[in-house]
Design an enzyme around this catalytic site. Structure first.
Site, PDB file in Angstrom:
ATOM      1  N   LEU A  45      93.992 -20.322  84.238  1.00  0.00           N
ATOM      2  CA  LEU A  45      94.486 -19.124  83.980  1.00  0.00           C
ATOM      3  C   LEU A  45      94.158 -18.762  82.702  1.00  0.00           C
ATOM      4  O   LEU A  45      94.762 -19.295  81.759  1.00  0.00           O
ATOM      5  CB  LEU A  45      95.852 -19.018  84.529  1.00  0.00           C
ATOM      6  CG  LEU A  45      96.640 -17.632  84.505  1.00  0.00           C
ATOM      7  CD1 LEU A  45      97.922 -17.739  85.336  1.00  0.00           C
ATOM      8  CD2 LEU A  45      97.202 -17.131  83.256  1.00  0.00           C
ATOM      9  N   HIS A  80     100.394 -27.235  75.146  1.00  0.00           N
ATOM     10  CA  HIS A  80      99.876 -26.315  73.921  1.00  0.00           C
ATOM     11  C   HIS A  80     100.871 -25.097  73.688  1.00  0.00           C
ATOM     12  O   HIS A  80     101.326 -24.620  74.757  1.00  0.00           O
ATOM     13  CB  HIS A  80      98.529 -25.619  74.430  1.00  0.00           C
ATOM     14  CG  HIS A  80      97.818 -24.767  73.180  1.00  0.00           C
ATOM     15  ND1 HIS A  80      98.317 -23.704  72.615  1.00  0.00           N
ATOM     16  CD2 HIS A  80      96.927 -25.530  72.362  1.00  0.00           C
ATOM     17  CE1 HIS A  80      97.510 -23.515  71.671  1.00  0.00           C
ATOM     18  NE2 HIS A  80      96.673 -24.242  71.498  1.00  0.00           N
TER      19      HIS A  80
END
Length: 340
Positions: free
Chosen positions: A127, A231
């Site tokens: 994504l 992240h």
């Protein structure tokens, strides 16, 4: 401005390549390499073209398209069954506790064990939303359209779904986790390994990883500190996964240490709560009339999803003209809806 989700096509190669260059590394599902992307698009086309209901090793790539301009502004992917052609490795976070009565102490050693527990699962991933479009719920549209696709093709997906979130990457594009473990064995930095995986797949390096448990106490603090963390740009994605019913069950990526989230397919919120209904009317609806829903229709290459203003009526729903036009809908068509 109306956006829709549709299957990727060969004509989207350049757009996907341009987006891939914006990912910042550690994003092996969307490599900044045209031949690799072309191969993925060809595999995706084959998956959309196969019209039976057998669970196999399929890849489906979806794109977010601006209906007015035709620009591709995002993408996402589904893998129907991981580990079909090569082992699917993860690290499982565990512990070994040992007692020493003579010392009056108990010793607990945290460790990482390489496993293939998640083999056979379906996977949602890849994504990416263009930085200029990160508003208006488009990331959620991309993410949740995958679950509606699964619902529309339930037999083509496994009973468990996983999502791997990218791990922590430093400002130089390196991975503290990689540097603490794998980098010591392969003699290459994370950027080189990431580029290799993007082109050749993760199986080659994964098969060469040491199979013995790794005691985390022997890792540098920089590596220990990022185990199981996404992240920073993936924190919102992690929250969306949790809202869908995914959880982090102590599995992490063997390369960057990012968390692997899992959920039972039929318990995923967007799969369980989606409802099929016919369109009874296409009409201009104000914001105070009805509600904005995520709407999908069609199978395989005809699948399309978008946000639409919808109002419940006797025997079905009314839908706004812009969404109906973007999705090619007419009165009498059946659609699947979920609340935004």
């Amino acid at each position: 401005m109306t956006f829709r989700i549709r299957p990727a096509a060969p004509r989207d190669l350049q757009s996907l390549y341009e987006m891939a260059k914006l990912t910042g590394g550690g994003f092996t599902n969307l490599p900044a390499d045209k031949p690799a992307l072309k191969t993925k698009l060809e595999r995706s086309e084959a998956g959309f073209a196969r019209d039976d209901d057998q669970l196999a090793d399929d890849l489906f790539i979806l794109v977010l398209e601006n209906v007015a301009t035709g620009q591709i502004r995002g993408t996402c992917q589904l893998l129907s069954k991981v580990g079909e052609k090569s082992p699917f490795y993860s690290y499982r976070i565990g512990a070994l506790t040992q007692h020493a009565p003579e010392l009056g102490r108990t010793f607990r050693a945290d460790m990482l064990s390489i496993v293939t527990d998640l083999e056979g699962s379906s996977e949602v991933g890849g994504l990416f939303l263009h930085p200029h479009e990160r508003a208006g719920g488009l990331g959620m549209l991309l993410a949740r359209s995958r679950y509606l696709f699964i619902r529309q093709h339930r037999a083509r997906f496994a009973n468990r779904v996983l999502a791997e979130l990218r791990g922590v990457i430093d400002d130089a594009g390196g991975s503290p986790f990689w540097d603490g473990i794998a980098g010591k064995f392969f003699g290459m930095n994370f950027q080189d390994a990431d580029a290799f995986n993007a082109i050749h797949g993760t199986g080659v390096l994964a098969n060469l990883m040491p199979k013995h448990p790794v005691y985390t106490a022997m890792l540098p603090e920089t590596a220990r500190a990022v185990i199981g963390l996404p992240h920073p740009s993936g924190r919102a994605a992690m929250r969306m996964l949790e809202a869908e019913g995914f959880h982090h069950d102590h599995y992490i990526d063997i390369f960057d240490g990012g968390p692997s989230m899992t959920a039972f397919t039929d318990r995923i919120r967007s799969v369980a709560e989606a409802r099929e209904t016919p369109i009874t009317r296409i009409a201009d609806l104000g914001e105070d009339e009805g509600e904005k829903l995520l709407v999908a229709r069609g199978r395989l290459k005809d699948f399309v999803a978008a946000y639409a203003q919808v109002r419940a009526e006797d025997g079905g729903i009314a839908i706004d003209p812009a969404a109906a036009s973007a999705m090619g809908l007419a009165v009498g068509d059946a659609v699947v809806t979920i609340p935004r």
